[in-house]
Scaffold this active site. Structure first.
Site: not given
Lengths: 503, 503
Positions: A294, A268, A264-265
């Site tokens: 997101e 980003h 997830h990170e």
């Protein structure tokens, strides 16, 4: 003109230096700072944030922007220079409307409110936070009213995070999504849940990290310009385009934590690392909105990282790292486990189907509170009712109900939640567009290659930073405005294969 | 007056916030920053340093200091308030005399010079750095000349690091010390060197760290308000009185590196952690001079950490951690190994006896260069001659001669070296005073207790931060002005027991 433009850039660079240093103060606080540093650190962060704001809202910036107006008009809309002036002007005009004393007052209040919440939540004591929340709502309305002429009182609060989206647009999108989503969620959760016990064995953390960072690097995350550390709440932060860091969380007895927070990170971070170096140090050198940002964490975490194709390639490796734990778990069992859908109380633990219902509840409540149609004293009851309607279960207490998220207790009410669901929608929309351009992407993913996907995203999205607004970049990259169709199609296909969806 | 005093404190606090954030930028760069962050980090550090300087030299600070003059005169000299005004005025009056453009120009030059040095040193190429060094000397003279009326041109350059000491004082002290030291060093190095092979076995680094941090904590270093990380060059840094960090270096095949760099930096950290919390965020909340600071690193590293009493207690523990490596090495052998004295080329590797000869050579050369009595082109030859006179050996090349230290290639010439030897002298003087007050200290050290020593140092030195100048605090804590006698006595006793010293 050239020298005025350079003068403006120097000022913006100075603001960026201060903000980046404030970012490092926060990163350090979350990773390595000894407890004794907390009091001074709060003061240091406040000072740097205030100085950055003062430097940005200096009348000299406004004067340069005015003087550079004709220059901007003489340049193509797409040029870096025109974009810098356009975006800076937008942010400047917003920033000067909020008095510094108001910001300081709110910061004092929310820091107090946060302290109270940290005690009230474990004590399940909504009454304690209620007066703080009432004051927060009052501040939120005041903040909105620095921008008279809005269509909806939430619009000015949504603007800094999702510029170009209004409350009415988002409400319409969410209503359409909800109509599709509730029956899907209901159909799935009526069936026996997937067995995910295989994720809850003992997995030595160092090995979890090694595996997930290996995947992050294969996605394209460059450790020459990044690093990974451990924090309680995972996040991505950037101190320059050459220094984009992620933090993750791991639990020895829960494989999915380190793995999926890392992916997830990483999503980003790929966005920020992909921004063109020419934009460095300016307001253009960051992702364009919370929804678009997101979309990238969701795309890499869920659409790629929870896909069958991806695990077709990576599951044998994971098994070889954890032979005792996963040796007798089939790919199919593992795939079902990491895509388990269930009705759960906590947003941050939710799967990719029900997650949006958590978000929409909060978004709708934010609008209602700001409108004056939902009083703080009625919030816990309203939460229970809506939760039951959407999920078919009632939270047994406020701790795991209205007290669960830090957002309302730590910052203003309004604008803090919509990005999560916009991200889910947009992740699918960007992925579908990449697929339309490169039909080889699924085969590449199955063989552990992510080059075509990453390159398409860099070219069509990442490199531009904030040059284009969210609606502009969506249109440019996908050919249409925001649409829920790719997301619904994605869910139907993926979960239709895993569960009976009826219809 | 009270409100003006608070206004001044707020301004100083803001300066401190900026400086502390700049400190964190440096710490992060040395510990965890990915390589890609370097370019932006240099800019960020320059911005924060400049803003801190601008805020400190703001005419508003001068005006407040003027207006608070009568208030200061109404207060006791020893009060925190009078001390804050006195020390701030001194620093302010110095700071406003150096034009910001000059500082920026020097920063540009030294950063270029440093780059060239990093290549010239391994290439043993003094000719490459020569023009840079000439320019640096020129800048150093210019810097001194912002303070006309000095006795010696080095005085204004020594002042910010060792306020209250002048070149003439230091020269006199060093000449006296040299007279005592050269015969001692000669007598020792004429004898067969101690065998220190036991320090060069394989020592797993994690265990080295564990042991040395255990000692650091027993000395009194609080990890609630500190931490230890690994860097190429060890240092101590402080972001607030609640956050005082050290960094150390370790080598698997050299036990003394991690051990003694930890004890050395711990000494610096104990000083900073011992400052009274009331001084937080002001110019008083730091050690008072480089010499006094260094006295604490030397005291804890050498006087305590290389003493027989200390190892009487800790050597059995070290042996139990490294039974294979040290099991058959006696305490006496180990003690001789860590106190080996030899004629060596490199200052930073030198033992506590010969170290001062390295320092005095550099100090004398700084004076001569600034006076115009030593030209840069003659520096390598002068180095060789003096080195032979002091050490009886000639450096085979410039790499390990005049090119070895970064100081002259990275900052101005003047004031950068004397603190090391002043520290050795003062470490003994403070220790002797503590001993005079608490005769139980040696017995405590032998049983692994450091409370009496630490408490005496906190009460008499640490707590005051910069309230008193170095000469003032020496007088207050030891009852006399700086004296080399305790240091000479310490060396004679310790090394007289280890070697024949003649005389």
């Amino acid at each position: 003109m050239e020298s005025k433009f350079q003068a403006l850039k120097s000022r913006l660079m100075e603001v960026d230096d201060l903000s980046s240093a404030a970012g490092l103060l926060y990163w350090d606080q979350s990773t390595y700072m000894p407890p004794g540093g907390a009091a001074a650190r709060a003061r240091q962060t406040a000072t740097l944030t205030r100085l950055a704001h003062e430097k940005f809202t200096d009348p000299g910036v406004g004067k340069l922007l005015d003087e550079l107006g004709p220059y901007e008009e003489s340049l193509p809309y797409d040029s870096d220079e025109a974009s810098l002036l356009r975006v800076t002007r937008r942010k400047y005009e917003r920033a000067i409307k909020i008095p510094l004393e108001f910001t300081a007052e709110v910061a004092n209040h929310t820091s107090e409110s946060y302290q109270v919440w940290t005690e009230a939540r474990p004590a399940n004591d909504f009454a304690r936070v209620r007066p703080y929340l009432e004051k927060t709502l009052d501040y939120s309305r005041q903040a909105a009213n620095f921008f008279p002429g809005y269509e909806h009182i939430a619009d000015p609060l949504i603007e800094p995070r999702d510029y170009g989206m209004k409350a009415a647009d988002i409400s319409r999108i969410f209503a359409n999504l909800r109509e599709e989503l509730v029956p899907i969620a209901r159909a799935i959760t009526a069936q026996p849940p997937a067995d995910d016990a295989c994720l809850f064995k003992n997995f030595p953390e160092a090995k979890q990290f090694e595996f997930s960072m290996d995947v992050a690097q294969r996605f394209g995350y460059e450790l020459q310009r990044g690093r990974r550390d451990q924090t309680h709440h995972p996040f991505m932060t950037k101190f320059s385009l050459g220094d984009v860091r992620i933090t993750t969380r791991s639990r020895e007895n829960k494989l999915s934590d380190a793995l999926f927070t890392t992916l997830h990170e990483t999503g980003h971070a790929l966005y920020e690392q992909g921004i063109r170096m020419e934009l460095e140090g300016t307001p253009l050198a960051r992702g364009t909105s919370s929804g678009v940002h997101e979309s990238q964490s969701r795309l890499w975490e869920n659409i790629v990282g929870r896909s069958r194709g991806f695990w077709h390639c990576f599951y044998p490796r994971l098994q070889s790292i954890f032979p005792m734990q996963l040796g007798d778990v089939s790919l199919d069992e593992f795939y079902r486990a990491i895509n388990k859908v269930e009705r759960s109380l906590i947003r941050t633990d939710a799967d990719e189907v029900t997650y949006n219902l958590h978000v929409m509840l909060r978004f709708d409540f934010e609008l209602a509170m700001l409108e004056g149609n939902l009083e703080i004293c009625n919030l816990p009851d309203a939460w229970r009712e809506r939760f039951e309607a959407d999920f078919g279960i009632v939270p047994p207490d406020d701790k795991d109900g209205v007290l669960q998220d830090v957002h309302w207790y730590f910052s203003l009410i309004g604008g803090g939640f919509q990005g999560y669901t916009l991200g889910n929608i947009l992740g699918s929309q960007f992925f579908a567009a990449a697929l339309a351009a490169h039909s080889e992407i699924p085969a590449e993913i199955e063989s552990g290659e992510f080059g075509s996907l990453h390159t398409w995203l860099k070219e069509n999205l990442y490199q531009h930073g904030s040059k284009y607004t969210a609606p502009e970049i969506i249109e440019r990259a996908t050919g249409t405005s925001l649409s829920i169709e790719p997301y619904i199609a994605y869910l139907r296909t993926k979960y239709g294969e895993l569960y009976e969806l009826g219809d």
